[in-house]
Scaffold this active site. Structure first.
Site, PDB file in Angstrom:
ATOM      1  N   THR A 121      27.893 122.206  19.053  1.00  0.00           N
ATOM      2  CA  THR A 121      27.004 123.038  19.870  1.00  0.00           C
ATOM      3  C   THR A 121      26.889 122.400  21.243  1.00  0.00           C
ATOM      4  O   THR A 121      26.420 121.266  21.356  1.00  0.00           O
ATOM      5  CB  THR A 121      25.619 123.131  19.205  1.00  0.00           C
ATOM      6  N   GLY A 261       4.103 128.276   8.792  1.00  0.00           N
ATOM      7  CA  GLY A 261       3.812 127.001   8.137  1.00  0.00           C
ATOM      8  C   GLY A 261       3.818 125.889   9.153  1.00  0.00           C
ATOM      9  O   GLY A 261       3.359 126.081  10.294  1.00  0.00           O
ATOM     10  N   CYS A 268      19.140 120.726  14.431  1.00  0.00           N
ATOM     11  CA  CYS A 268      19.693 121.788  15.283  1.00  0.00           C
ATOM     12  C   CYS A 268      18.650 122.520  16.117  1.00  0.00           C
ATOM     13  O   CYS A 268      18.642 122.418  17.334  1.00  0.00           O
ATOM     14  CB  CYS A 268      20.463 122.776  14.423  1.00  0.00           C
TER      15      CYS A 268
HETATM   16  C1  UGA Z   1      20.089 126.266  11.717  1.00  0.00           C
HETATM   17  C2  UGA Z   1      20.531 127.732  11.758  1.00  0.00           C
HETATM   18  O1  UGA Z   1      19.785 128.487  10.811  1.00  0.00           O
HETATM   19  C3  UGA Z   1      22.023 127.838  11.431  1.00  0.00           C
HETATM   20  O2  UGA Z   1      22.447 129.180  11.552  1.00  0.00           O
HETATM   21  C4  UGA Z   1      22.796 126.962  12.421  1.00  0.00           C
HETATM   22  O3  UGA Z   1      24.188 126.992  12.165  1.00  0.00           O
HETATM   23  C5  UGA Z   1      22.311 125.535  12.301  1.00  0.00           C
HETATM   24  O4  UGA Z   1      20.897 125.479  12.589  1.00  0.00           O
HETATM   25  C6  UGA Z   1      23.084 124.722  13.286  1.00  0.00           C
HETATM   26  O5  UGA Z   1      22.925 124.913  14.487  1.00  0.00           O
HETATM   27  O6  UGA Z   1      23.936 123.921  12.862  1.00  0.00           O
HETATM   28  P1  UGA Z   1      19.458 124.587   9.720  1.00  0.00           P
HETATM   29  O7  UGA Z   1      19.129 123.587  10.770  1.00  0.00           O
HETATM   30  O8  UGA Z   1      20.275 124.184   8.547  1.00  0.00           O
HETATM   31  O9  UGA Z   1      20.252 125.818  10.370  1.00  0.00           O
HETATM   32  O10 UGA Z   1      18.074 125.118   9.175  1.00  0.00           O
HETATM   33  P2  UGA Z   1      17.284 126.503   9.092  1.00  0.00           P
HETATM   34  O11 UGA Z   1      17.501 127.118   7.769  1.00  0.00           O
HETATM   35  O12 UGA Z   1      17.535 127.326  10.296  1.00  0.00           O
HETATM   36  O13 UGA Z   1      15.791 125.965   9.120  1.00  0.00           O
HETATM   37  C7  UGA Z   1      15.332 125.273  10.286  1.00  0.00           C
HETATM   38  C8  UGA Z   1      13.879 124.931  10.135  1.00  0.00           C
HETATM   39  O14 UGA Z   1      13.081 126.105  10.247  1.00  0.00           O
HETATM   40  C9  UGA Z   1      13.477 124.266   8.840  1.00  0.00           C
HETATM   41  O15 UGA Z   1      12.623 123.175   9.122  1.00  0.00           O
HETATM   42  C10 UGA Z   1      12.739 125.351   8.092  1.00  0.00           C
HETATM   43  O16 UGA Z   1      11.759 124.844   7.221  1.00  0.00           O
HETATM   44  C11 UGA Z   1      12.095 126.118   9.235  1.00  0.00           C
HETATM   45  N1  UGA Z   1      11.776 127.512   8.920  1.00  0.00           N
HETATM   46  C12 UGA Z   1      12.752 128.384   8.561  1.00  0.00           C
HETATM   47  C13 UGA Z   1      10.462 127.947   8.998  1.00  0.00           C
HETATM   48  O17 UGA Z   1       9.543 127.169   9.334  1.00  0.00           O
HETATM   49  N2  UGA Z   1      10.166 129.252   8.703  1.00  0.00           N
HETATM   50  C14 UGA Z   1      11.119 130.125   8.341  1.00  0.00           C
HETATM   51  O18 UGA Z   1      10.772 131.298   8.094  1.00  0.00           O
HETATM   52  C15 UGA Z   1      12.447 129.683   8.268  1.00  0.00           C
END
Ligand code: UGA
Length: 442
Positions: A121, A261, A268
């Protein structure tokens, strides 16, 4: 096809193993000898469901190898660059040291017709700059961003929901002949996805780079939006989870990523929105993404809110009170603790003098390395034993689904629970005698 993958961190290790699993001959290259040693033995250096299996299959088939020697890239047709772009120490921008070093290091091993496919990225404009050094070798630079989610990384790599290829364009912005040829090579690489008609979007460099950062910026904004509604809910008595359900039924909005939350963390989203702001400033368009500063601020405020709820629940005195912290990873199905809101909350409670005990099914080892001042316990019951308050900070199934509130109540000293992820069944916990506090819920 013979492929090399430079950088065997989260992205690179998964990419290398996944490409071997779809039939390619892959060499993964990294400067970290320990990582390479572990990967060569088929051991995933981090917790990622399914990775270990495809690593071992790839190694056993002879199609997947790992080395610290960049010369092993010679002879590969496509060289994927998946090294990290962390936040710089003294600002918001992305540190491009590793990307620059990887591309420079590759140059002697490139042959005419090869592709160098950037997956890291990066700030928009990076690919155009890197192309200036790649093009004289006769190889072509493409930007092929990655959208994998930790915890689903293998599935997202083998079967992504879209593929994006940023390729060389003509001065009028159209895809050049070289660009079209490069896109065709990438189609061959991702043959199973192409065969099932996964959208394959060919763009110029800048668009491909921006697709990646804007996708993460959008997701971060969505989370902070619902957390902002949680803040309003908190002063009005409304319930943000019901609100999210109700607005989520509108297909234009959608319910996913409306989980209020303690907010987002990880390697990322936080750094990507900051790097995007920094890059926009450099481009003289800082105001276009000013809202991302607010997205960041809302996100960080939710951690304060969770700590405040614990303090208030303990009548303002946390000193030497035992607080059981359920979670350390930034999200479930991961042992990643980078910028973890869960650990941040634990550290703050400890800073207030609480006797904090943290449990997590996967991340304790990583957490202990970075925060040795916290107490950890792998056993959930022992963590809960005699607690004055419980706070849920990562929504693992171990407590979201499997922990009976009656059983938990029999272990603790006081039945106070703060649900930092709104993931518990509030009614069931209340029925079992708990004083339940959610985030943005009455
Ligand atoms: C994120 C993106 O979702 C991916 O599409 C992307 O490829 C990746 O970054 C990257 O740039 O490599 P990731 O970091 O694995 O993926 O995690 P997410 O599932 O996006 O969650 C990120 C954070 O948001 C977590 O701490 C999660 O707990 C939080 N979150 C997620 C919330 O607080 N509320 C939600 O409704 C969803």
């Amino acid at each position: 096809m013979r492929l090399s993958v430079i950088g065997c961190g989260y992205l690179g290790a998964v990419h290398a193993a996944a490409m071997a699993s779809i039939g390619h001959e892959v060499v993964g290259i990294d400067v970290d000898e320990r990582k390479i040693e572990s990967l060569s033995k088929g051991l995933a250096p981090f917790f990622e469901p399914g990775l270990q299996e495809i690593l071992q299959e790839g190694i056993a088939s002879g199609r997947l190898t790992f080395t610290t020697d960049l010369a092993a890239a010679a002879g590969a047709k496509v060289h994927f660059v998946g090294v990290g772009t962390p936040q710089v120490k003294d600002g918001y921008a992305a540190d491009l040291t590793y990307v620059n070093a990887a591309v420079d290091g590759l140059l002697p091993y490139l042959s005419p017709g090869d592709l160098v496919a950037g997956k890291s990225t990066v700030p928009v404009g990076t690919a155009a700059r890197l192309a200036e050094s790649v093009t004289p070798t006769g190889a072509t630079l493409v930007w092929n961003p990655e959208f994998l989610r930790e915890g689903f990384a293998v599935q997202d790599t083998v079967d992504p929901d879209r593929l994006v290829a940023g390729v060389p364009s003509t001065s009028s912005g159209a895809v050049s002949d070289e660009g079209a040829r490069a896109a065709d090579i990438l189609r061959e690489v991702y043959h199973p996805s192409v065969a099932k008609n996964t959208p394959f979007i060919v763009t110029d460099y800048a668009t491909a780079e921006l697709v990646k950062v804007s996708a993460n910026a959008f997701l971060a904004t969505k989370i902070s939006f619902i957390n902002a509604m949680a803040e309003i809910a908190e002063v009005t008595g409304a319930d943000v989870t019901q609100l999210a359900d109700a607005i989520g039924h509108d297909a234009r909005i959608g319910r996913r990523f409306l989980g209020a939350g303690i907010g987002f963390g990880g390697g990322c989203l936080p750094k990507d929105i900051r790097a995007f702001s920094a890059r926009a400033e450099e481009l003289g368009r800082g105001e276009s993404v000013n809202f991302l500063r607010e997205v960041d601020a809302i996100n960080l405020r939710r951690r304060d809110r969770a700590v405040d709820l614990v303090v208030a629940a303990l009548d303002g005195v946390v000193f030497e009170k035992k607080v059981a912290v359920l979670g350390a990873a930034f999200k479930p199905h991961s042992d990643d603790i980078r910028d973890s809101p869960a650990l941040d909350v634990a550290v703050r409670l400890k800073g207030l003098g609480a006797d904090v005990v943290v449990t997590d099914p996967a991340a304790i080892e990583n957490a202990r390395r970075i925060h040795p001042q916290l107490t950890y316990n792998e056993d959930l019951d022992a963590t809960l034993k005699d607690a004055d308050a419980v706070i849920v900070v990562t929504e693992w199934d171990e407590w979201r689904r499997e922990l009976a509130p009656e059983h938990a109540a029999s272990l603790v000293k006081a039945t106070i629970v703060v649900d930092g992820r709104n993931c518990l069944d509030a009614a069931a916990w209340r029925a079992a005698g708990w004083t339940y506090y959610g985030m943005g819920r009455p």
